[in-house]
Design a protein around this motif. Sequence first.
Motif, PDB file in Angstrom:
ATOM      1  N   ILE A 162       0.823  -1.210   0.000  1.00  0.00           N
ATOM      2  CA  ILE A 162       0.000   0.000   0.000  1.00  0.00           C
ATOM      3  C   ILE A 162       0.856   1.258   0.000  1.00  0.00           C
ATOM      4  N   GLU A 163       2.032   1.200   0.623  1.00  0.00           N
ATOM      5  CA  GLU A 163       2.902   2.379   0.663  1.00  0.00           C
ATOM      6  C   GLU A 163       3.316   2.821  -0.743  1.00  0.00           C
ATOM      7  N   SER A 164       3.504   1.866  -1.642  1.00  0.00           N
ATOM      8  CA  SER A 164       3.910   2.203  -3.008  1.00  0.00           C
ATOM      9  C   SER A 164       2.803   2.953  -3.743  1.00  0.00           C
ATOM     10  N   LEU A 165       1.554   2.559  -3.505  1.00  0.00           N
ATOM     11  CA  LEU A 165       0.443   3.275  -4.128  1.00  0.00           C
ATOM     12  C   LEU A 165       0.342   4.705  -3.603  1.00  0.00           C
ATOM     13  N   VAL A 166       0.581   4.874  -2.304  1.00  0.00           N
ATOM     14  CA  VAL A 166       0.580   6.221  -1.724  1.00  0.00           C
ATOM     15  C   VAL A 166       1.703   7.051  -2.334  1.00  0.00           C
ATOM     16  N   LEU A 167       2.885   6.448  -2.480  1.00  0.00           N
ATOM     17  CA  LEU A 167       4.011   7.156  -3.081  1.00  0.00           C
ATOM     18  C   LEU A 167       3.735   7.506  -4.539  1.00  0.00           C
ATOM     19  N   LEU A 168       3.046   6.619  -5.254  1.00  0.00           N
ATOM     20  CA  LEU A 168       2.725   6.892  -6.651  1.00  0.00           C
ATOM     21  C   LEU A 168       1.779   8.089  -6.755  1.00  0.00           C
ATOM     22  N   GLY A 169       0.797   8.154  -5.851  1.00  0.00           N
ATOM     23  CA  GLY A 169      -0.087   9.313  -5.818  1.00  0.00           C
ATOM     24  C   GLY A 169       0.676  10.584  -5.480  1.00  0.00           C
ATOM     25  N   ALA A 170       1.606  10.476  -4.514  1.00  0.00           N
ATOM     26  CA  ALA A 170       2.425  11.631  -4.149  1.00  0.00           C
ATOM     27  C   ALA A 170       3.320  12.053  -5.309  1.00  0.00           C
ATOM     28  N   THR A 171       3.773  11.095  -6.117  1.00  0.00           N
ATOM     29  CA  THR A 171       4.604  11.407  -7.273  1.00  0.00           C
ATOM     30  C   THR A 171       3.819  12.213  -8.310  1.00  0.00           C
ATOM     31  N   CYS A 172       2.549  11.889  -8.483  1.00  0.00           N
ATOM     32  CA  CYS A 172       1.701  12.672  -9.394  1.00  0.00           C
ATOM     33  C   CYS A 172       1.605  14.124  -8.921  1.00  0.00           C
ATOM     34  N   VAL A 173       1.411  14.292  -7.619  1.00  0.00           N
ATOM     35  CA  VAL A 173       1.334  15.649  -7.059  1.00  0.00           C
ATOM     36  C   VAL A 173       2.683  16.355  -7.199  1.00  0.00           C
ATOM     37  N   MET A 174       3.776  15.621  -6.990  1.00  0.00           N
ATOM     38  CA  MET A 174       5.104  16.208  -7.089  1.00  0.00           C
ATOM     39  C   MET A 174       5.381  16.698  -8.506  1.00  0.00           C
ATOM     40  N   ALA A 175       4.924  15.954  -9.512  1.00  0.00           N
ATOM     41  CA  ALA A 175       5.100  16.400 -10.894  1.00  0.00           C
ATOM     42  C   ALA A 175       4.377  17.723 -11.124  1.00  0.00           C
ATOM     43  N   LEU A 176       3.203  17.859 -10.546  1.00  0.00           N
ATOM     44  CA  LEU A 176       2.459  19.113 -10.670  1.00  0.00           C
ATOM     45  C   LEU A 176       3.207  20.265 -10.010  1.00  0.00           C
ATOM     46  N   THR A 177       3.775  20.025  -8.831  1.00  0.00           N
ATOM     47  CA  THR A 177       4.522  21.094  -8.159  1.00  0.00           C
ATOM     48  C   THR A 177       5.772  21.479  -8.940  1.00  0.00           C
ATOM     49  N   ARG A 178       6.376  20.528  -9.672  1.00  0.00           N
ATOM     50  CA  ARG A 178       7.523  20.859 -10.510  1.00  0.00           C
ATOM     51  C   ARG A 178       7.103  21.831 -11.624  1.00  0.00           C
ATOM     52  N   ILE A 179       5.957  21.551 -12.242  1.00  0.00           N
ATOM     53  CA  ILE A 179       5.443  22.447 -13.278  1.00  0.00           C
ATOM     54  C   ILE A 179       5.164  23.823 -12.690  1.00  0.00           C
ATOM     55  N   TRP A 180       4.550  23.856 -11.519  1.00  0.00           N
ATOM     56  CA  TRP A 180       4.241  25.135 -10.874  1.00  0.00           C
ATOM     57  C   TRP A 180       5.503  25.899 -10.492  1.00  0.00           C
ATOM     58  N   THR A 181       6.570  25.177 -10.168  1.00  0.00           N
ATOM     59  CA  THR A 181       7.835  25.855  -9.880  1.00  0.00           C
ATOM     60  C   THR A 181       8.313  26.619 -11.103  1.00  0.00           C
ATOM     61  N   ARG A 182       8.171  26.004 -12.267  1.00  0.00           N
ATOM     62  CA  ARG A 182       8.546  26.675 -13.514  1.00  0.00           C
ATOM     63  C   ARG A 182       7.687  27.916 -13.738  1.00  0.00           C
ATOM     64  N   LEU A 183       6.397  27.809 -13.473  1.00  0.00           N
ATOM     65  CA  LEU A 183       5.505  28.953 -13.651  1.00  0.00           C
ATOM     66  C   LEU A 183       5.829  30.060 -12.643  1.00  0.00           C
ATOM     67  N   LEU A 184       6.097  29.678 -11.397  1.00  0.00           N
ATOM     68  CA  LEU A 184       6.404  30.669 -10.364  1.00  0.00           C
ATOM     69  C   LEU A 184       7.720  31.379 -10.630  1.00  0.00           C
ATOM     70  N   SER A 185       8.643  30.699 -11.296  1.00  0.00           N
ATOM     71  CA  SER A 185       9.939  31.322 -11.557  1.00  0.00           C
ATOM     72  C   SER A 185       9.822  32.535 -12.469  1.00  0.00           C
ATOM     73  N   ARG A 186       8.670  32.683 -13.147  1.00  0.00           N
ATOM     74  CA  ARG A 186       8.465  33.846 -14.010  1.00  0.00           C
ATOM     75  C   ARG A 186       8.103  35.093 -13.198  1.00  0.00           C
ATOM     76  N   THR A 187       7.593  34.890 -11.982  1.00  0.00           N
ATOM     77  CA  THR A 187       7.124  36.036 -11.193  1.00  0.00           C
ATOM     78  C   THR A 187       7.866  36.199  -9.870  1.00  0.00           C
ATOM     79  N   ASP A 188       8.298  35.096  -9.263  1.00  0.00           N
ATOM     80  CA  ASP A 188       8.865  35.149  -7.919  1.00  0.00           C
ATOM     81  C   ASP A 188      10.323  34.713  -7.912  1.00  0.00           C
ATOM     82  N   LYS A 189      11.061  35.227  -6.942  1.00  0.00           N
ATOM     83  CA  LYS A 189      12.476  34.900  -6.798  1.00  0.00           C
ATOM     84  C   LYS A 189      12.642  33.490  -6.223  1.00  0.00           C
ATOM     85  N   PRO A 190      13.764  32.829  -6.498  1.00  0.00           N
ATOM     86  CA  PRO A 190      14.001  31.502  -5.926  1.00  0.00           C
ATOM     87  C   PRO A 190      13.931  31.493  -4.402  1.00  0.00           C
TER      88      PRO A 190
END
Length: 285
Positions: free
Chosen positions: A140-168
């Motif tokens: 079951i832990e692997s399924l939870v991690l897989l779901g968290a990985t989907c969310v992590m991919a989204l946050t990576r995309i948002w990091t790229r978007l935020l880099s256009r407006t906000d400082k690191p």
Amino acid sequence: MRGIGLVVIGYLIITGADAAVKWVLPEIGIAMAMICRGTIGMAVLAIITRGRGFYPVDKRLLAARSILHCCVSACWYWAWVRAVPLADSYAVACATPLLMTLLAIPLLGETVGWRRMTSTGIGFAGVLVMLQPSGDLWRIESLVLLGATCVMALTRIWTRLLSRTDKPATIAFWLMAAHVPMGLLLLPTFPPPAVLPSGGVMLALLFFGAANAVAHLLFSRAFALAPIGALAPYEYTPFIYGIGIGFLIWSEVPAWTTILGAALVILAGIYNLHRERVRRAQERR
């Protein structure tokens, strides 16, 4: 090249931080790990930047990214508390670049051809190899991690978007800050042990918090300097680091199904990078 160099250093640092927190989690618990990460990380960032550059521009996106990233952290810590090996957790996370490829279509307006879609499908077949019933990751832990990985991919995309407006520094600081209230919310569910942690554990916590602050500062800067397609393949480096660290500290050896599945995922991601470079070269011509 500067962005790639920063992200490679960042992943090396964050792998060391993950090993440190995995080692101390039995003595401090999930909630306290998040609180320590946030408080120490904020202090380190304040020292590095002299308290400047923390005012956010895109407050909503920054808040959403920080909160979701806290949920990802909690899932990873929960899996490590339940004895999931470091390399196995990173093997599941290898799916992040493939998910980023798919999410870049609606969020960044990128075009993905049939070759990249096919290789992405092969990569997800590698995930199924890792998660097959006869493998070590069939839990079951692997399924939870897989779901968290989907969310992590989204946050990576948002990091790229935020880099256009906000400082690191802004992106990294508010990520650290979000871990404190999230940890406090989790305290009733994951209370810390009654015994005070040892001196070695305290030193590991200091390294854990400081390393997270520095690594996320590097990540934010890297995503501002280089496109996602150039940085995505380096998401795989923690898997390599994790195999070595897990073996040295906990004598962990990944199952052959985990290694085979991760290899398929990594090869698919590298091919996607190749196709992205070809596409960009054609556009320039």
